[in-house]
Design an enzyme around this catalytic site. Structure first.
Site, mmCIF file in Angstrom:
data_model
loop_
_atom_site.group_PDB
_atom_site.id
_atom_site.type_symbol
_atom_site.label_atom_id
_atom_site.label_comp_id
_atom_site.label_asym_id
_atom_site.label_seq_id
_atom_site.Cartn_x
_atom_site.Cartn_y
_atom_site.Cartn_z
ATOM 1 C CD GLN A 163 -2.237 2.083 1.391
ATOM 2 O OE1 GLN A 163 -3.194 1.514 0.900
ATOM 3 N NE2 GLN A 163 -2.143 3.396 1.445
ATOM 4 C CB THR A 164 2.735 3.217 -1.762
ATOM 5 O OG1 THR A 164 3.482 4.430 -1.734
ATOM 6 C CG2 THR A 164 2.415 2.875 -3.211
ATOM 7 N NE ARG A 165 -0.213 9.981 2.270
ATOM 8 C CZ ARG A 165 0.574 10.090 3.329
ATOM 9 N NH1 ARG A 165 0.876 9.020 4.044
ATOM 10 N NH2 ARG A 165 1.067 11.248 3.682
ATOM 11 N NE ARG A 223 9.774 4.763 12.733
ATOM 12 C CZ ARG A 223 9.533 6.070 12.742
ATOM 13 N NH1 ARG A 223 8.982 6.650 11.693
ATOM 14 N NH2 ARG A 223 9.862 6.793 13.794
ATOM 15 C CG ASP A 224 3.221 7.204 11.438
ATOM 16 O OD1 ASP A 224 2.216 6.946 12.109
ATOM 17 O OD2 ASP A 224 3.466 8.336 10.995
ATOM 18 C CG HIS A 225 -0.113 1.280 7.336
ATOM 19 N ND1 HIS A 225 0.440 0.564 6.302
ATOM 20 C CD2 HIS A 225 -1.408 1.479 6.997
ATOM 21 C CE1 HIS A 225 -0.485 0.329 5.381
ATOM 22 N NE2 HIS A 225 -1.620 0.880 5.788
ATOM 23 N NE ARG A 250 -19.639 37.242 6.722
ATOM 24 C CZ ARG A 250 -19.498 37.640 7.995
ATOM 25 N NH1 ARG A 250 -18.530 38.477 8.325
ATOM 26 N NH2 ARG A 250 -20.302 37.187 8.926
ATOM 27 C CB ILE A 287 -12.477 40.355 5.724
ATOM 28 C CG1 ILE A 287 -12.636 41.846 5.403
ATOM 29 C CG2 ILE A 287 -12.503 40.134 7.236
ATOM 30 C CD1 ILE A 287 -13.978 42.432 5.777
ATOM 31 C CB ALA A 288 -10.155 35.460 4.637
#
Length: 568
Positions: free
Chosen positions: A193-195, A288-290, A447, A473-474
């Site tokens: 699995q990869t992104r 690691r950290d999947h 807005r 303004i946001a």
């Protein structure tokens, strides 16, 4: 004997004849236009990728999944799959009704038979599913600031899959992959699995995983929604195809997965395992950290780096897929090869380039060594991530009415045009109101919509290598974040908080707006009857009180120079 991973699995599609009839009937039903995430979820529901789910979750299934990763009948399922809709749409729908689900172009993909309608406790969902109700988590931010307030649940009748015009030959349903594995005689299949793009460390990791599992390898990258700021899937797939030739063709394949990731760490690892089992895999690499989203609001990792492996291991038998766990791979200079970080020979020189360092080198046009990545991959990344001085970018001024945003923006525009090199466009709040949003009022929703329109135009300018200067303004943090994510997909976003005090803005009040707001003649006026949520992580803060405009504009130029966006 048929192996469980090779036999066909149930899909939710009706026959072609039934689909034609249902399309006509569905034309008269109330319809919901699916978001990008909902379209990904629906596709995997219909093609069996989310088997055994038969539709969007009921309230009972949702409650069970949130609380203990199990649907009402006890089936292991770690991530809620729900159809979130607006309150306005939900008010027109009652359980017992059918609704047509349409893609962004209005094509009917499926019919949802609504059985449940409820307003979820999103704070609880965030806490249980993602581990914290922290807006620094992209899925928690999505939950609170993008997803609809009401959930609908019920079974799906699939009419047709979403159309994909890109990489069609690389997209496979679970049953198409199972048929391929049967044809090739593959009994054991390990999924990666990869992104992210594949570099040499990933290649070594996948080679070792396939050897350890004595299995064939499927590189199975996500091409649906990933984390904001990730490299777009078009670039990534070109990188994967460039590397595929490094793998033995007889034992390796690649297929694209149209999944909307949630970045839910340990729970997501289980989810990925179930999805890969449905696609016919017998093993999955869990690193690691999947599926971790990075840092939380306190600057710490959301999840322990090995929590995903531990949770997966605990449920592997029930999922029906074995885990191949691998730690971080590093390059040992003396050996000229990669090793798992805990197997490095003592006294060796370890070389590694982090994702942050890779992005810095791409941004600054610096060398990326061949031991780290393949020249073809680097070439592809440089095409879509040129050095910063050649990229488009957006400067986004935010501040109270009368703070001096427009004046500084105008001065900055002139200075950048004087320098030349890239086209410069000024999207001033008042000018945009006149030409782009003339039909909008000043309610919070209007807005927000106005700011998102500005963000969309700025993102197109940035994508095409220009400079956009915005000066609305946001007032709302969530809307500014949405605009940032929109623009950072294509280039840099520089938020400049013009922090001139309310008292000073009111003293200037050239248009007499504050006076009218104080008298109650203007409703929902920022700073008076409506809040201004000041940025906490702006790239630059300026105050125009007792400071001339030229100096403020020059501060912005210096910031752009420091960030490598303009030449010194």
């Amino acid at each position: 004997m048929s192996l469980p991973n090779l036999v066909p699995i149930p899909e939710l599609y009706v026959s072609a004849d039934s689909a034609q009839k249902l399309k006509v009937e569905a034309g008269n039903l109330p319809s919901w236009d699916l978001t990008a995430r909902q379209t990904c979820d629906l596709e995997l529901l219909m093609n069996g990728g989310f088997n055994p789910l038969k539709g969007f979750m009921s309230e009972a299934d949702y409650d069970g999944v949130v609380a203990n990763m199990r649907t009402a009948d006890g089936t292991l399922w770690p991530i809620p799959i729900t159809l979130d809709v607006s309150e306005k749409f939900a008010d027109t729908i009652e359980p017992g009704q059918d609704i047509a689900l349409r893609d962004a172009e209005g094509v009917i993909l499926a019919i949802l038979s609504v059985t449940d309608k409820w307003s979820p406790d999103k704070a609880l969902e965030a806490e249980k599913v993602f581990g914290a109700d922290d807006l620094a988590h992209p899925a928690v931010n999505y939950l609170h600031n993008t997803a609809g307030k009401v959930y609908l649940g019920g079974p799906i009748t699939g009419i047709q899959p979403p159309v994909h015009y890109d990489f069609k030959a690389r997209r496979d349903t679970p049953n198409e992959l199972r048929a391929f594995f049967r044809k090739m005689g593959w009994r054991r299949v390990v999924a990666f699995q990869t992104r992210n793009p594949l570099h040499r460390a990933h290649q070594e990791l996948t080679f070792r995983a396939a050897r350890e599992a004595q299995a064939n390898l499927i590189i199975h990258p996500v091409v649906g929604m990933t984390k904001p700021g990730d490299i777009d899937h078009f670039t990534r797939v070109r990188c994967y195809e460039a590397v595929l030739g490094q793998y033995p063709a007889a034992t390796t394949t690649m297929s694209l997965l149209n999944l909307a990731m949630r970045m839910a760490g340990p729970r997501e690892a289980l989810w990925h395992g179930i999805i890969r089992r449905n696609h016919g895999c017998t093993h999955m690499i869990v690193g690691r950290d999947h599926a971790g989203p990075g840092k939380n609001s306190q600057g710490k990792d959301f999840y322990d780096p090995y929590a995903a492996q531990e949770l997966f291991k605990a449920h592997a038998t029930e999922i029906g897929i074995e885990m191949v766990d691998f730690k971080q791979m590093v390059y040992v200079q003396e050996k000229a090869q990669y090793f798992p970080v805990d197997e490095v020979p003592e006294g060796s020189t370890v070389l590694d380039i982090s994702g942050t360092e890779l992005r810095r080198r791409l941004r600054e046009g610096l060398e990326i060594p061949e031991w780290f990545s393949f020249p073809t991959v680097v070439e592809e990344l440089r095409r879509t991530s040129p050095a910063r001085s050649k990229q488009g970018f957006t400067v986004f001024f935010t501040g109270l009415s009368g703070s001096g945003k427009s004046t500084i923006a105008n001065a900055l525009m002139v200075k950048l045009m004087e320098m030349g090199g890239r086209p410069v466009t000024l999207l001033d709040g008042d000018v945009v109101r006149k030409h782009l949003s003339s039909e909008l009022g000043f309610s919070k929703d209007h807005r927000d919509l106005n700011i998102k329109r500005i963000g969309y135009v700025a993102s197109e300018i940035t994508k095409n290598g220009g400079i956009a200067i915005c000066a609305p303004i946001a007032p709302y943090t969530a809307t500014r974040r949405a605009v940032r994510e929109m623009i950072e997909a294509f280039g840099a976003f520089i938020e400049v908080h013009v922090a001139t005090s309310l008292e000073e803005c009111e003293r200037r009040d050239r248009k007499g707006l504050y006076k009218l707001a104080r008298e109650g003649k203007i409703k929902e006026f920022t700073g008076i009857s409506d809040p201004y949520e000041a940025p906490t992580h702006a790239e630059l803060v300026v105050d125009t009180q007792d400071v001339d405009v030229d100096h403020c504009a020059h501060q912005v130029l210096l910031k752009l120079e420091q960030m490598g966006l303009i030449r010194g």
